[in-house]
Write a protein that holds these residues in place. Sequence first.
Motif, mmCIF file in Angstrom:
data_model
loop_
_atom_site.group_PDB
_atom_site.id
_atom_site.type_symbol
_atom_site.label_atom_id
_atom_site.label_comp_id
_atom_site.label_asym_id
_atom_site.label_seq_id
_atom_site.Cartn_x
_atom_site.Cartn_y
_atom_site.Cartn_z
ATOM 1 N N ARG A 1 0.839 -1.198 0.000
ATOM 2 C CA ARG A 1 0.000 0.000 0.000
ATOM 3 C C ARG A 1 0.874 1.248 0.000
ATOM 4 O O ARG A 1 1.701 1.437 0.893
ATOM 5 N N PRO A 2 0.721 2.137 -0.988
ATOM 6 C CA PRO A 2 1.543 3.354 -1.030
ATOM 7 C C PRO A 2 0.979 4.469 -0.150
ATOM 8 O O PRO A 2 -0.240 4.623 -0.022
ATOM 9 N N TYR A 3 1.884 5.225 0.473
ATOM 10 C CA TYR A 3 1.519 6.378 1.278
ATOM 11 C C TYR A 3 2.071 7.635 0.618
ATOM 12 O O TYR A 3 3.170 7.628 0.071
ATOM 13 N N ALA A 4 1.328 8.727 0.691
ATOM 14 C CA ALA A 4 1.714 9.959 0.002
ATOM 15 C C ALA A 4 2.833 10.690 0.739
ATOM 16 O O ALA A 4 2.796 10.853 1.959
ATOM 17 N N TYR A 5 3.829 11.101 -0.024
ATOM 18 C CA TYR A 5 4.880 11.990 0.475
ATOM 19 C C TYR A 5 5.215 12.946 -0.657
ATOM 20 O O TYR A 5 5.775 12.547 -1.685
ATOM 21 N N HIS A 6 4.822 14.216 -0.500
ATOM 22 C CA HIS A 6 5.055 15.207 -1.548
ATOM 23 C C HIS A 6 5.299 16.566 -0.897
ATOM 24 O O HIS A 6 5.301 16.689 0.344
ATOM 25 N N GLU A 7 5.501 17.585 -1.716
ATOM 26 C CA GLU A 7 5.892 18.891 -1.196
ATOM 27 C C GLU A 7 4.847 19.511 -0.278
ATOM 28 O O GLU A 7 5.174 20.336 0.579
ATOM 29 N N HIS A 8 3.598 19.120 -0.444
ATOM 30 C CA HIS A 8 2.532 19.730 0.357
ATOM 31 C C HIS A 8 2.343 19.068 1.722
ATOM 32 O O HIS A 8 1.745 19.661 2.613
ATOM 33 N N ASN A 9 2.826 17.826 1.877
ATOM 34 C CA ASN A 9 2.670 17.157 3.180
ATOM 35 C C ASN A 9 3.996 16.698 3.768
ATOM 36 O O ASN A 9 4.018 15.902 4.719
#
Length: 300
Positions: free
Chosen positions: A73-81
């Motif tokens: 399961r992928p989890y979000a990691y980006h500039e906004h979080n």
Amino acid sequence: MAEGGRQRSFRLHNMSIPARPLEPALYLVATPIGNLGDITLRALETLAGADVLACEDTRVTRVLLDRYGIQNRPYAYHEHNAEEAGPRLMQALEAGKSVALVSDAGTPLVSDPGYRLAQSAIEAGYRVVPIPGASAPLAALVGSGLPNDAFLFAGFLPTKDKARRDRLAEFVAVSATLMFFESPHRIAATLAAAADVLGGDRVASVCRELTKTYEEFRRGTLAELAAHYADVDSVKGEIVLVIGPPPERPVEAADVDAILTDLARILPTSKAAAEASRLTGLSKKGLYQRLLDMKGGDGR
């Protein structure tokens, strides 16, 4: 079987392949930039075997995972979080887990916030493991036909015209092939600015939709490319702009003499001639004789 019943495996041609356990570390996994067939076997095993999988956009990564039967399961990691998600990923590393990081396409840390996580992991003493693979700048470079013995990737140029031109001016004298990411609606303005600042005779290539169905390499001088895209109503797809190094200019005799004079002050005649040859591209033998003539023929 992994925690929670997840099967750590991936699928190739309807064959299920088990993924070996991963050592605790931060794994930076390159993913395809268009063609999903460009994924590596090592990347698939890492994506399937990681305890935690972080990505820019879970919807994009889910397409790749589904293609290869990966249940992780992928989890979000980006500039906004990043401020919130980054510490959680660091906690996973602290707990002895394996963490895999992917971007939407290409190699993580190249023009994305992943470098912050990698820096934090390195500073905390955790192992960081690159899993190499697809990279848009390198694909553009090798497909452009431009010199690749020295190259400089400079990411995105500023969106405002003056700032863009100021940034380009920093690269005027760089003796290397230049690479920039650019959006389709700005490519015409960028080419016009590059032709003005770097010189319209510089050879370049607009590399569009790399590895995708409508992949295109449009080659020519900056002036020719600027004229072409000025007349194009709509450009689609992601773009890498590759600009060849500045053309070699003939070295003036006075400049050669000045270089030889400066080098002769600190180096023996033979070494001064060798260094001058490296700097100018001229014959070492001819420069050695020129330096002897300048010294009166005795080499002193």
